[in-house]
Every structure is written in C-alpha cells, then in structure tokens.
Design a protein around this motif. Structure first.
Motif, PDB file in Angstrom:
ATOM      1  N   TYR A 105      31.475  40.523  34.028  1.00 29.91           N
ATOM      2  CA  TYR A 105      32.001  40.523  35.395  1.00 29.91           C
ATOM      3  C   TYR A 105      32.768  41.827  35.605  1.00 29.91           C
ATOM      4  O   TYR A 105      33.519  42.273  34.721  1.00 29.91           O
ATOM      5  CB  TYR A 105      32.950  39.342  35.632  1.00 29.91           C
ATOM      6  N   LEU A 106      32.595  42.439  36.771  1.00 34.00           N
ATOM      7  CA  LEU A 106      33.292  43.664  37.115  1.00 34.00           C
ATOM      8  C   LEU A 106      34.071  43.448  38.407  1.00 34.00           C
ATOM      9  O   LEU A 106      33.559  42.828  39.344  1.00 34.00           O
ATOM     10  CB  LEU A 106      32.304  44.823  37.328  1.00 34.00           C
ATOM     11  N   ASP A 107      35.290  43.918  38.451  1.00 40.33           N
ATOM     12  CA  ASP A 107      36.074  43.879  39.690  1.00 40.33           C
ATOM     13  C   ASP A 107      36.128  45.295  40.247  1.00 40.33           C
ATOM     14  O   ASP A 107      36.809  46.163  39.700  1.00 40.33           O
ATOM     15  CB  ASP A 107      37.485  43.364  39.413  1.00 40.33           C
ATOM     16  N   LEU A 108      35.390  45.516  41.332  1.00 40.60           N
ATOM     17  CA  LEU A 108      35.325  46.830  41.963  1.00 40.60           C
ATOM     18  C   LEU A 108      36.091  46.870  43.281  1.00 40.60           C
ATOM     19  O   LEU A 108      35.861  47.738  44.111  1.00 40.60           O
ATOM     20  CB  LEU A 108      33.858  47.211  42.214  1.00 40.60           C
ATOM     21  N   THR A 109      37.017  45.933  43.447  1.00 46.45           N
ATOM     22  CA  THR A 109      37.792  45.862  44.687  1.00 46.45           C
ATOM     23  C   THR A 109      38.474  47.194  44.971  1.00 46.45           C
ATOM     24  O   THR A 109      39.162  47.749  44.107  1.00 46.45           O
ATOM     25  CB  THR A 109      38.848  44.752  44.585  1.00 46.45           C
ATOM     26  N   GLY A 110      38.264  47.716  46.172  1.00 50.22           N
ATOM     27  CA  GLY A 110      38.866  48.977  46.573  1.00 50.22           C
ATOM     28  C   GLY A 110      38.026  50.199  46.263  1.00 50.22           C
ATOM     29  O   GLY A 110      38.317  51.306  46.731  1.00 50.22           O
ATOM     30  N   MET A 111      36.947  50.009  45.477  1.00 54.07           N
ATOM     31  CA  MET A 111      36.132  51.159  45.093  1.00 54.07           C
ATOM     32  C   MET A 111      35.164  51.592  46.191  1.00 54.07           C
ATOM     33  O   MET A 111      34.575  52.672  46.121  1.00 54.07           O
ATOM     34  CB  MET A 111      35.328  50.823  43.827  1.00 54.07           C
ATOM     35  N   ASP A 112      34.998  50.741  47.212  1.00 59.38           N
ATOM     36  CA  ASP A 112      34.033  51.063  48.261  1.00 59.38           C
ATOM     37  C   ASP A 112      34.401  52.336  49.030  1.00 59.38           C
ATOM     38  O   ASP A 112      33.538  53.041  49.542  1.00 59.38           O
ATOM     39  CB  ASP A 112      33.893  49.888  49.241  1.00 59.38           C
ATOM     40  N   LYS A 113      35.685  52.681  49.069  1.00 58.83           N
ATOM     41  CA  LYS A 113      36.098  53.874  49.808  1.00 58.83           C
ATOM     42  C   LYS A 113      35.716  55.159  49.087  1.00 58.83           C
ATOM     43  O   LYS A 113      35.745  56.240  49.670  1.00 58.83           O
ATOM     44  CB  LYS A 113      37.601  53.841  50.063  1.00 58.83           C
ATOM     45  N   PHE A 114      35.362  55.038  47.807  1.00 56.51           N
ATOM     46  CA  PHE A 114      34.976  56.223  47.044  1.00 56.51           C
ATOM     47  C   PHE A 114      33.470  56.463  47.055  1.00 56.51           C
ATOM     48  O   PHE A 114      33.007  57.576  47.239  1.00 56.51           O
ATOM     49  CB  PHE A 114      35.458  56.101  45.591  1.00 56.51           C
ATOM     50  N   PHE A 115      32.702  55.397  46.848  1.00 55.25           N
ATOM     51  CA  PHE A 115      31.272  55.608  46.623  1.00 55.25           C
ATOM     52  C   PHE A 115      30.418  54.502  47.235  1.00 55.25           C
ATOM     53  O   PHE A 115      29.232  54.669  47.450  1.00 55.25           O
ATOM     54  CB  PHE A 115      31.046  55.689  45.107  1.00 55.25           C
ATOM     55  N   GLY A 116      31.051  53.360  47.514  1.00 54.30           N
ATOM     56  CA  GLY A 116      30.311  52.173  47.937  1.00 54.30           C
ATOM     57  C   GLY A 116      30.055  51.300  46.721  1.00 54.30           C
ATOM     58  O   GLY A 116      29.423  51.742  45.763  1.00 54.30           O
ATOM     59  N   ASN A 142      31.938  38.433  46.790  1.00 52.50           N
ATOM     60  CA  ASN A 142      33.399  38.476  46.803  1.00 52.50           C
ATOM     61  C   ASN A 142      34.044  37.547  45.789  1.00 52.50           C
ATOM     62  O   ASN A 142      35.267  37.414  45.754  1.00 52.50           O
ATOM     63  CB  ASN A 142      33.934  38.180  48.215  1.00 52.50           C
ATOM     64  N   ASN A 143      33.236  36.861  44.946  1.00 50.45           N
ATOM     65  CA  ASN A 143      33.823  36.048  43.878  1.00 50.45           C
ATOM     66  C   ASN A 143      32.819  35.844  42.739  1.00 50.45           C
ATOM     67  O   ASN A 143      31.633  36.153  42.866  1.00 50.45           O
ATOM     68  CB  ASN A 143      34.352  34.714  44.408  1.00 50.45           C
ATOM     69  N   LYS A 144      33.328  35.327  41.640  1.00 52.21           N
ATOM     70  CA  LYS A 144      32.543  35.236  40.408  1.00 52.21           C
ATOM     71  C   LYS A 144      31.392  34.229  40.530  1.00 52.21           C
ATOM     72  O   LYS A 144      30.276  34.486  40.059  1.00 52.21           O
ATOM     73  CB  LYS A 144      33.455  34.865  39.233  1.00 52.21           C
ATOM     74  N   THR A 145      31.655  33.091  41.149  1.00 52.85           N
ATOM     75  CA  THR A 145      30.620  32.054  41.237  1.00 52.85           C
ATOM     76  C   THR A 145      29.418  32.526  42.036  1.00 52.85           C
ATOM     77  O   THR A 145      28.270  32.394  41.592  1.00 52.85           O
ATOM     78  CB  THR A 145      31.196  30.777  41.875  1.00 52.85           C
ATOM     79  N   VAL A 146      29.652  33.064  43.213  1.00 50.15           N
ATOM     80  CA  VAL A 146      28.543  33.502  44.067  1.00 50.15           C
ATOM     81  C   VAL A 146      27.782  34.642  43.393  1.00 50.15           C
ATOM     82  O   VAL A 146      26.545  34.689  43.430  1.00 50.15           O
ATOM     83  CB  VAL A 146      29.058  33.922  45.451  1.00 50.15           C
TER      84      VAL A 146
END
Length: 382
Positions: A105-116, A142-146
């Motif tokens: 599992y990776l948490d990329l929250t906030g990374m969208d402003k850099f590269f998507g 937006n969550n682990k289950t989905v």
C-alpha cells in the motif's frame, strides 16, 4: 485533503519468479506447490482458466487441469525478489506499507500537485517491471479497501483509478466476496438471506449486520459503502522473534529439554500467525554449565506452522548438543521473517493440517494462548 491510496500487487508472484529463471515455463498451466497431498501456493492464469485456485489441494487441481506442471518453487529466490521489489518501491514513495510478500500500500496524499498521483504510480509500476522483470498491477483510490478490490479487478498488469464519485458505482455490482474481510463462512451466511452483491450489503441496516456477524458487522457495512479510514502503516521489517529459558538448576534431562523446545516452537509459531509473519530460518541455542554457548541454524521454506518449526528445532538440538554436559540455557529463534497474510505454509502442508491450525488458533484466540497445545510440549508427569 482527499487521500490518495494505492494498492500494488505482483501478478502471480511465485509463478512469475519461476518463469524469470525458467523460460520454458512461459505460457503453460503452472502450479507452485508441493507433494500429492499438498495445496496450491500459486498458479498461473493458464491454470486458473480450468478452475485451479490458491489453497486448493494439488490432487484436485490436477484433476481440473491434468496438463499442469507442478513446481515446488525456490523460496529463497521468492524472498530475494520480494525484498528487491520493496526497495524499488520504497525508494520512490513517501509512505509505504508492505502488506505481504507480494502486496504493497502506498500513501501518495498531496503528491498530485507535483506530478499527478496516477501518473506517479504508473512510473513506479514501470520501474518495478524494468528493474525486476516482475509484472505488477495497481489501483488508486481514496482508501485501502477500494484500492485493493480495484487491483483484483484490474489484473493482470492492470492500471486502475477509482475516483471518489466512481467508488459506489464500481463496488455495487461486485460480489460481497470481493470485500477483503469476507471469507467463505460470512459469504454463505449472507447468501442465505439473499445478500450476494456489495450493493445489497451496503443498503442493509448496520444493526442487522451486527446481530448476524458480531462486532465486525459495522466494519463490513462501512467497506460495502466504500468507507475505510485505516492508515497506511510505515514499513519496517521485523528481523526475528525468540524465546529463551534459563534453568534454575543445570539440566541433563534431554526429554524435558525437548518438551520445552516443542512448547517454545508452538508459542512462537502462534505469535507468527497472529502477527502475520512467515519465517525461513530456525536457530537453536544452548549454553552449557561452564557457560560455553553454541548455536545452529537451518534454512527452510517460509512457514508459520509449528509442527514444521518444532521438528526442525528438535533436529537442530540433536545436532548442536554434542557434549554430555549439563545445560544452563536453551533458546529458540525464528529469523529472516517476511510479513505475509498466510497463516501457515501453503507449500507443503495438507488441507487437513490447514483446518487444524485454523481451529487451534480460533480456540487460542477465544480462551487464551495456553488453552491448548501439542502433547509434545507438556510434561504430564508434573
């Protein structure tokens, strides 16, 4: 801020590892497992077309797919490749959780402003494939289950993004068995009242679910509605677990010492299963009355089954105890751990043994870890 959670899963990991080293296995029905009475640890997509599945008895799998080739598998190589993939991913993301030997599992929250986030994840998947040769699938939501359900629906080598407004339309038509916490018993229970799709489950009253399946009812309802607040847990590799006993009086009672080692192996193996670890190295340690200390270790296929670990530990004790001197201390350690979801060794153990472990662990969880155990670990003379 909306979370961006990725689930990545190596496609038929054991099969892919074997095919990297043996190209003649490409394109044929392939089963990774051991022995006529063993179970399927993994199988290729060619074998799955015939109904072969993981944890299925080898004999049944070969009845469904007689032309399948059965390979025991190189477990040291599986561990090596898993560590390699872990390093590739960990080097590229701010927060990673290793959920099993082949899941991340990776948490990329906030990374969208850099590269998507989606483009970033595609780059990571490409890096895994380029640097290891192993195919990998992923889903972003937006969550682990989905995300985990999305990965399962996208394989093989799938790339899937499920935006917040798309979550319920994506989940609704799927079988409730797609929810990670739903096992066969829960599925059968829900099926008996006509609940077979996630959509139907999502509309059930929470109290009814709690009455049917207990405390997990609310959690199941939340997952069916695409709700999962569980965080991505930062990855850290546990190196080993161990147990030691120093005798009040130095002992030469070999039978008693062996009973003690068997008991240690059972309790440590139960701890492995509860914490979802598998071990590949058993280490035995003894300290003589003159304080000389000797150790011996042995590599094995990844397992958390105490009958296997106890047998290996006792074999090591017989090899390391070479002086007819009294023993002051005996210790047992399991090391080279990998974090996995398997509760026992799928490579060698039989279907009957799998059922036995599930029952024993259930009773220990309910009545305490000392509620029952193997006779070899107890001294009935005391």
């Amino acid at each position: 801020m909306n979370r961006a959670i990725v689930h990545m899963d190596l496609d038929t990991f054991f099969v892919s590892c074997e095919r990297l080293n043996h190209s003649e296995l490409n394109g044929i029905p392939l089963i990774i497992g051991g022995g006529d009475r063993g179970v399927v640890a993994s199988c290729s997509y060619e074998a799955r077309k015939f109904g072969v599945r993981s944890a299925m008895p080898i004999r049944m799998a070969l009845r469904l797919c007689p032309d399948a080739k059965v390979v025991k598998g190189d477990y040291e190589n599986f561990s090596k490749m898993s560590h390699l993939v872990t390093e590739v991913i960990q080097d590229k993301v701010p927060l990673m959780e290793k959920a099993s030997i082949d899941e991340f599992y990776l948490d990329l929250t906030g990374m969208d402003k850099f590269f998507g986030c989606y483009q970033w994840t595609k780059e990571i998947a490409s890096a895994v494939k380029n640097e290891t040769g192993l195919p990998i699938s992923f889903a972003l939501s937006n969550n682990k289950t989905v995300s985990k359900i999305g990965t399962g629906e996208s394989k093989p080598e799938g790339k899937f993004q499920i935006r917040e407004t798309e979550i319920q339309p994506f989940l609704n038509p799927l079988s409730v068995k797609k929810i990670p916490m739903v096992g066969d018993k829960t599925f059968q229970l829900l099926s008996r009242i006509g609940v077979r799709t996630i959509h139907t489950l999502s509309e059930m009253p929470v109290l009814v679910l709690q009455q049917m399946i207990g405390a997990n009812g609310k959690e199941l309802w939340k997952k069916a509605n695409g709700i999962d607040e569980n965080p991505v847990v930062p990855y850290s590799e546990k190196k080993s677990i161990s147990s030691e006993r120093t005798f009040a009086t130095d002992s030469i009672d070999v039978l008693e010492i062996k009973r003690l080692i068997s008991g240690m192996a059972e309790k440590l193996a139960y701890q492995l299963r509860q914490e979802k670890w598998l071990t590949s190295t058993v280490v035995i340690k003894i300290r003589y009355s003159n304080f000389d200390t000797e150790t011996k270790q042995h590599k094995i296929a990844y397992t958390s089954a105490d009958h296997t670990l106890s047998r290996v530990a006792l074999e090591l004790f017989n090899k390391v105890y070479t002086r007819r001197m009294r023993i002051r201390l005996v210790g047992l350690r399991f090391t080279d751990l990998v974090h996995g979801n398997h509760q026992m060794n799928l490579f060698e153990d039989t279907e009957e043994q799998m059922s036995l472990y599930q029952t024993m662990d259930y009773l220990k969880n309910r009545f305490g870890k000392d509620a029952l155990g193997r006779a070899s670990g107890y001294d009935f003379g005391k």
